[in-house]
Design a protein around this motif. Structure first.
Motif, PDB file in Angstrom:
ATOM      1  N   ALA A 158       0.836  -1.213   0.000  1.00  0.00           N
ATOM      2  CA  ALA A 158       0.000   0.000   0.000  1.00  0.00           C
ATOM      3  C   ALA A 158       0.868   1.259   0.000  1.00  0.00           C
ATOM      4  O   ALA A 158       0.630   2.190  -0.777  1.00  0.00           O
TER       5      ALA A 158
ATOM      6  N   MET B 103      -4.118   0.090  -7.886  1.00  0.00           N
ATOM      7  CA  MET B 103      -4.486   1.104  -6.890  1.00  0.00           C
ATOM      8  C   MET B 103      -4.125   2.507  -7.388  1.00  0.00           C
ATOM      9  O   MET B 103      -4.920   3.439  -7.307  1.00  0.00           O
TER      10      MET B 103
ATOM     11  N   LEU C 288      -6.313  -2.625   0.795  1.00  0.00           N
ATOM     12  CA  LEU C 288      -5.161  -2.080   0.067  1.00  0.00           C
ATOM     13  C   LEU C 288      -5.486  -0.696  -0.508  1.00  0.00           C
ATOM     14  O   LEU C 288      -4.693   0.237  -0.396  1.00  0.00           O
ATOM     15  N   LEU C 289      -6.688  -0.578  -1.097  1.00  0.00           N
ATOM     16  CA  LEU C 289      -7.105   0.716  -1.666  1.00  0.00           C
ATOM     17  C   LEU C 289      -7.164   1.796  -0.580  1.00  0.00           C
ATOM     18  O   LEU C 289      -6.650   2.900  -0.753  1.00  0.00           O
TER      19      LEU C 289
ATOM     20  N   PHE D 239      -5.693   1.853   2.414  1.00  0.00           N
ATOM     21  CA  PHE D 239      -4.367   2.167   2.957  1.00  0.00           C
ATOM     22  C   PHE D 239      -3.574   3.041   1.972  1.00  0.00           C
ATOM     23  O   PHE D 239      -2.882   3.965   2.376  1.00  0.00           O
ATOM     24  N   THR D 240      -3.675   2.717   0.691  1.00  0.00           N
ATOM     25  CA  THR D 240      -2.956   3.515  -0.309  1.00  0.00           C
ATOM     26  C   THR D 240      -3.463   4.953  -0.272  1.00  0.00           C
ATOM     27  O   THR D 240      -2.682   5.905  -0.219  1.00  0.00           O
ATOM     28  N   TYR D 241      -4.787   5.084  -0.269  1.00  0.00           N
ATOM     29  CA  TYR D 241      -5.428   6.392  -0.231  1.00  0.00           C
ATOM     30  C   TYR D 241      -5.006   7.163   1.014  1.00  0.00           C
ATOM     31  O   TYR D 241      -4.615   8.322   0.947  1.00  0.00           O
TER      32      TYR D 241
ATOM     33  N   HIS E 222      -2.362   7.047   2.666  1.00  0.00           N
ATOM     34  CA  HIS E 222      -0.973   7.462   2.783  1.00  0.00           C
ATOM     35  C   HIS E 222      -0.488   8.408   1.692  1.00  0.00           C
ATOM     36  O   HIS E 222       0.606   8.934   1.797  1.00  0.00           O
ATOM     37  N   ILE E 223      -1.296   8.622   0.628  1.00  0.00           N
ATOM     38  CA  ILE E 223      -0.787   9.535  -0.396  1.00  0.00           C
ATOM     39  C   ILE E 223      -0.660  10.957   0.144  1.00  0.00           C
ATOM     40  O   ILE E 223       0.215  11.698  -0.270  1.00  0.00           O
TER      41      ILE E 223
END
Lengths: 199, 253
Positions: free
Chosen positions: A40, A83, B147-148, B150-152, B154-155
């Motif tokens: 992630a 993602m 996953l989506l 967590f990615t979101y 942390h950007i």
């Protein structure tokens, strides 16, 4: 480059969706539970890096980083790139949600393949490592261009010239991306060798 | 930069259940992607425009979004009409634009516009957090949604981190050029960003485990569909099928 919405035929869209779903399923199976957060964070970092513009002569291009994703994550590059592209589609309309499958396949498939081919060479310090990283970075961008051009041509033969233009436009970007990937891998090998699986 | 300008309104679209919005968007966009006639594509643009009006989007953000597809469409317009053989529509010095070429480029433009307007109205009108929970409720594997999210999550911090690196470089007089020094600097900065991401991953994971994270999602957003939502979704599904049938019957060019 992202293919925009409305251009591709339903068959090409469906094929891209199925291939990306398969790649993502394999990728998710390869990611251990304790590594999900790493994927992630790397996906988020690739997303941020893709906002960085690098100068190429009088023009500039943004980084793509699919080759680095392939080197660091292997099959995990599929979910990571999925993602990144989902966020780009929702935030900025780069690409789009209906072409997400095709665009993810275009960028992830060459990255995963070249990641596996180039990874063994990273263990050799110096020229071998730099050359492999360059090949992976440049090849992954070029591969993405070839895939995007094929998606256009499979949709409609009238798109042939547009596909050629798209492919030629990828050439300078691929070279720049290759240099950045080589320098980046050299940096990681010195600063954090275990991130590349070396230690 | 990532302020999700369409997601925070109080327009009629925002009162629809997010799952209903996703299903409506999927059905409509699939139908639009399959149409082959200009009339159907124009009808689709009108429907998508109505949806967008129901989402009351802020205009500057909408124009930025449309600008993102303009580049690709421009490339199509600069190639297809001029190389596709057919009856000439426009002769301009040594080059000729053909009718079939113009038709193909115009069709792609209308279809692209319809899909972009519809996904902006129906999907970009929710935050990524809501999108994740709606996808999960519709059967997307939990790990993928995690996953989506967590990615979101942390950007934002990684972008702030990148901005600090960038400002520090600029304060030292760094101007990116096509030189090996510039590439070296940029690659090192991206490398530092990746290392910070890896360190953050370990910290985040430990913090989540400490709070008892088991890999399952817990949402404070309550998804509540009213009969009206499902009625509208069904009507939209039928409408999308009707669009495909209408297109197949070729009542217009």
């Amino acid at each position: 480059m992202h293919i925009a919405e409305g251009v591709l035929s339903p068959i090409v869209l469906a094929s891209g969706g199925v291939l990306t779903a398969a790649g993502t399923a394999i990728g998710m199976r390869h990611i251990k539970e304790e590594h999900l957060m790493i994927v992630a964070l790397l996906a988020a970092a690739f997303f941020v890096a893709s906002l960085v513009h690098i100068p190429i002569g009088p023009a500039s291009a943004h980084l793509i980083m699919n080759g680095v994703a392939g080197l660091l994550l292997g099959w995990g590059a599929f979910p990571a790139i999925l993602m990144g592209l989902t966020l780009q589609a929702v935030f900025f309309q780069y690409g789009g949600l209906l072409v997400l499958g095709v665009n993810t396949w275009n960028m992830a498939a060459p990255a995963v393949l070249l990641g596996f081919l180039c990874r063994p060479w990273l263990a050799r310090p110096g020229k071998g490592r730099a050359t492999a990283a360059f090949a992976c970075g440049a090849g992954s961008v070029l591969g993405a261009g070839v895939m995007a051009a094929l998606a256009l041509v499979f949709t409609e033969e009238g798109f042939l010239r547009a596909a050629q233009v798209l492919l030629v436009a990828h050439l300078p970007v691929a070279v720049a991306e290759g240099f950045v990937t080589a320098l980046l891998v050299q940096f990681l090998a010195h600063a954090r060798p275990e991130a590349l699986g070396l230690s | 930069m990532f302020d999700e300008p369409f997601a925070h309104g109080k327009a009629p679209i925002h009162r629809l259940d997010p799952r209903a919005r996703l299903l409506m968007g999927l059905a409509f966009c699939l139908a639009v992607a399959s149409v082959k006639s200009m009339g159907s594509a124009a009808l689709a643009v009108a429907v998508a425009g109505a949806l967008l009006a129901a989402a009351a989007p802020p205009l500057p953000a909408l124009l930025r979004r449309l600008g993102a597809i303009a580049g690709f469409l421009l490339m199509l317009w600069l190639t297809i009409p001029w190389v596709l053989p057919g009856p000439p529509a426009l002769v301009w010095g040594p080059v000729t634009a053909s009718w079939p070429g113009i038709h193909l480029a115009a069709l792609a433009t209308l279809k692209g516009l319809a899909i972009v307007l519809a996904t902006t109205a129906l999907v970009a009108s929710m935050t990524i957090a809501t999108l994740g929970h709606a996808l999960s409720a519709l059967g997307t594997p939990t790990r993928l949604v995690v996953l989506l999210l967590f990615t979101y999550r942390h950007i934002f911090s990684l972008f702030a981190s990148w901005t600090r690196l960038w400002d520090a470089a600029r304060l030292r007089g760094f101007i990116p050029r096509t030189t090996s020094h510039s590439y070296h600097t940029l690659a090192t900065m991206v490398g530092v960003l990746l290392l910070r991401a890896l360190d953050q991953a370990h910290r985040s994971r430990e913090a989540m485990l400490l709070r008892g994270f088991t890999g399952q999602l817990a949402s404070i957003t309550l998804l509540q569909a009213r009969p009206r939502d499902w009625g509208l979704t069904t009507a939209f599904l039928l409408g999308s099928v009707a669009l495909v049938i209408l297109d197949a019957l070729h009542p217009w060019p």
